[in-house]
Design a protein around this motif. Structure first.
Motif, PDB file in Angstrom:
ATOM      1  N   ILE A  60      63.797  26.360  25.773  1.00  0.00           N
ATOM      2  CA  ILE A  60      62.843  25.488  26.467  1.00  0.00           C
ATOM      3  C   ILE A  60      63.151  24.041  26.086  1.00  0.00           C
ATOM      4  O   ILE A  60      63.878  23.787  25.127  1.00  0.00           O
ATOM      5  N   SER A  61      62.582  23.118  26.830  1.00  0.00           N
ATOM      6  CA  SER A  61      62.711  21.705  26.497  1.00  0.00           C
ATOM      7  C   SER A  61      61.510  21.293  25.652  1.00  0.00           C
ATOM      8  O   SER A  61      60.360  21.579  26.012  1.00  0.00           O
ATOM      9  N   ILE A  75      56.805  24.719  19.292  1.00  0.00           N
ATOM     10  CA  ILE A  75      57.332  23.878  20.364  1.00  0.00           C
ATOM     11  C   ILE A  75      56.949  24.502  21.698  1.00  0.00           C
ATOM     12  O   ILE A  75      57.046  25.721  21.867  1.00  0.00           O
ATOM     13  N   PHE A  76      56.519  23.669  22.644  1.00  0.00           N
ATOM     14  CA  PHE A  76      56.226  24.214  23.976  1.00  0.00           C
ATOM     15  C   PHE A  76      56.446  23.165  25.046  1.00  0.00           C
ATOM     16  O   PHE A  76      56.537  21.973  24.782  1.00  0.00           O
ATOM     17  N   SER A  84      61.946  29.611  32.334  1.00  0.00           N
ATOM     18  CA  SER A  84      62.672  28.943  31.257  1.00  0.00           C
ATOM     19  C   SER A  84      63.976  29.684  30.998  1.00  0.00           C
ATOM     20  O   SER A  84      64.337  30.607  31.744  1.00  0.00           O
ATOM     21  N   ASN A  85      64.659  29.340  29.927  1.00  0.00           N
ATOM     22  CA  ASN A  85      65.924  29.989  29.586  1.00  0.00           C
ATOM     23  C   ASN A  85      65.799  30.962  28.424  1.00  0.00           C
ATOM     24  O   ASN A  85      66.776  31.261  27.750  1.00  0.00           O
ATOM     25  N   HIS A 109      57.487  29.955  27.478  1.00  0.00           N
ATOM     26  CA  HIS A 109      57.360  28.505  27.600  1.00  0.00           C
ATOM     27  C   HIS A 109      56.936  27.862  26.284  1.00  0.00           C
ATOM     28  O   HIS A 109      56.604  26.687  26.233  1.00  0.00           O
ATOM     29  N   SER A 110      56.973  28.678  25.224  1.00  0.00           N
ATOM     30  CA  SER A 110      56.693  28.191  23.881  1.00  0.00           C
ATOM     31  C   SER A 110      57.533  29.009  22.913  1.00  0.00           C
ATOM     32  O   SER A 110      57.824  30.185  23.168  1.00  0.00           O
TER      33      SER A 110
END
Length: 557
Positions: A60-61, A75-76, A84-85, A109-110
């Motif tokens: 994720i970014s 992180i999310f 996402s990846n 996503h987190s």
């Protein structure tokens, strides 16, 4: 010819979000050689520090980041851009009929990231966390508020354990909060201030909503008052800064008790003009008297108020290159202005355990928003509040623009991640591809030698206000006898160029004794009151000759 396209997503029209999405409602064709992608600072002095990639792809970014007392990073990103990846474990999926991107989503996503092993554990968020806010509570739980769409009323909880996952109260907020800011208060409550089309504040636990006309007064045509800067002052009141103006809010009586002069210059400082802000380290020279503590705010970078609207039309104005310092505890304070070595918008200000400030990430032109920034600033800057000096550090090779983050780690490094100035994940065919990598930036102090190591804290790791403590520490061979400081650091919660609740306390030191050889003991006082040091977890550091030890987690009960 190279074509760069930012896609328009019609589904957002109904949400009244045109000002954010219009910047991506056009096509650009330019010669690739004519596109300016990096700030030219080669002629500036380089004073060290080092970037190292921790992991090329975390899945994720890193839009939102917090460090928990178990030394893991949570992180999310957001849920409304598609897949996402990284997949959720064991075939788990998230089914959300309200989701505007993918209603059956088996991607995460987190994540939880371990800075020591670089391992990643996917986590499950249930509603959209886009442009939300957060704070680590007195019990070490990450409490995370608001977001977009079905997440705008949500309060989410993440506890620091090896098997924990997100828990959520979908109606934990009274009103929707998107682009709001949070702060931990002396009584353990969390205040949630502002947000898009929100000119008020509320608390967690949920109680009432209180009007704050100041937020309405600071809104301009590009808004520029989102993610207001909040800093808890040592008198127990809250400093609030939005756009160019600032006040002191007594949240106990719900009254504005002070107003300050506008910060000089032509720049707006909050989202989407996106400067950054810190409360400078509090110097606690007296263990009992909190009235004499000097509180000073520093705000750096930003952009002209019109930058956002002009960037939508393809004109990218230079970012601001000034910092302002305001001693809010003075009777008649005035802003003291300084110039950074370079212009910067979307930068992050990170308080280091030495008391210095790292300014990192961002762009030299444009504003926050999709496709809205140009000329990535690759060089961090180190600032000494005591000497009022900026030093340009060695650069990264990875642009970190919109939706990037920087966050202090317990070992004194700074985690740097994120950057996705695209509506969805785009890895090719765009000016600035989505970044899924994490780097660690090591400040120059990690290369000086003579680093201290805490070997003992007496009477223990659970502390009380006003308590005298003794820290035993050893210094690397050849370190010698140098000045000793003791600091307590709250790493905070980082998103959108602002680390909420970030705090550095420089303790009163009453004795430093050399025990034998490389072994020392230092006696210091824990801050005397919750208004200075709210109950919760802190990283305790010994700073020996400007070099900090690894932080040791302690808790003020």
């Amino acid at each position: 010819m190279v074509r760069y396209q930012c896609s328009w997503i019609p589904m957002y029209r109904s949400q009244g979000m045109g000002w954010i999405f219009n910047m991506c409602n056009f096509l650009r064709e330019r010669q690739a050689s004519n596109i300016s992608t990096s700030k030219q600072v080669a002629a500036l002095p380089q004073n060290g520090g080092k970037f190292k990639v921790l992991r090329r792809n975390i899945g994720i970014s890193a839009m939102h980041v917090a460090l928990l007392p178990n030394d893991k990073l949570i992180i999310f990103d957001r849920t409304d851009f598609g897949l996402s990846n990284i997949s959720l474990p064991a075939g788990r999926c998230r089914d959300d009929l309200n989701e505007q991107a993918v209603k059956h989503d088996c991607s995460a996503h987190s994540i939880e990231f371990n800075p020591k092993t670089h391992s990643v554990r996917p986590l499950t968020v249930l509603t959209d966390t886009w442009c939300s806010s957060g704070v680590v509570s007195a019990d070490g739980v990450l409490i995370q508020t608001g977001g977009f769409n079905d997440g705008d009323h949500s309060v989410r909880y993440f506890s620091p354990c090896d098997t924990c996952d997100w828990e959520e109260i979908k109606n934990g907020l009274i009103l929707k909060r998107w682009y709001a800011s949070n702060a931990l208060l002396p009584d353990g409550r969390i205040i949630v201030v502002g947000g898009r089309a929100r000119f008020d504040y509320e608390f967690i636990p949920k109680a009432s909503v209180y009007d704050l006309p100041f937020l309405r007064q600071t809104k301009d045509s590009s808004e520029n008052n989102l993610y207001p800067f909040l800093h808890l002052l040592p008198d127990g009141n809250l400093f609030v800064f939005a756009n160019t103006k600032s006040i002191v809010l007594d949240f106990k009586t719900n009254k504005v008790v002070r107003e300050f002069p506008e910060i000089p210059g032509n720049a707006a400082r909050n989202y989407p003009s996106s400067g950054s802000s810190v409360l400078l380290p509090l110097l606690l020279n007296n263990s009992e008297d909190i009235n004499g503590i000097k509180a000073e705010i520093m705000i750096c970078g930003g952009a002209e108020p019109s930058s956002n609207s002009k960037a939508m039309k393809g004109e990218f104005l230079p970012a601001d290159d000034t910092c302002g310092r305001l001693v809010v505890t003075e009777k008649s304070p005035e802003w003291e202005m300084e110039r950074m070595p370079m212009s910067r918008v979307m930068g992050d200000m990170v308080l280091l355990p030495t008391g210095d400030i790292l300014i990192i990430n961002g762009a030299g032109k444009g504003t926050a928003g999709w496709c809205m920034g140009r000329e990535p600033v690759l060089h961090p800057v180190l600032y000494s509040p005591e000497n009022k000096m900026f030093k340009v550090m060695d650069p990264t090779t990875i642009p970190r623009l919109y939706h990037s983050t920087a966050h202090l780690l317990s070992d004194g490094r700074v985690m740097v991640g994120g950057s996705n100035p695209n509506i969805k994940y785009e890895f090719s065919g765009v000016l600035f591809p989505t970044e899924l990598s994490l780097e660690a930036y090591s400040p120059p102090y990690l290369f000086r030698g003579g680093r201290p190591r805490i070997v003992m804290v007496e009477p223990g790791l659970e502390l009380r206000h006003g308590q005298r403590i003794t820290l035993g520490f050893k210094v690397e061979r050849g370190g010698g006898d140098k000045e000793v400081k003791v600091t307590m650091v709250v790493p905070g919660f980082t998103t959108h160029s602002f680390t909420m609740n970030q705090r550095v306390l420089v303790l009163k030191v009453v004795a430093v004794n050399k025990i034998s050889g490389e072994s020392y003991a230092v006696d210091a006082f824990v801050p005397a009151a919750a208004v200075v040091a709210p109950p919760g977890y802190y990283l305790l550091h010994v700073v020996h000759g400007g070099v900090p030890s690894r932080g040791k987690w302690v808790k003020i009960k």
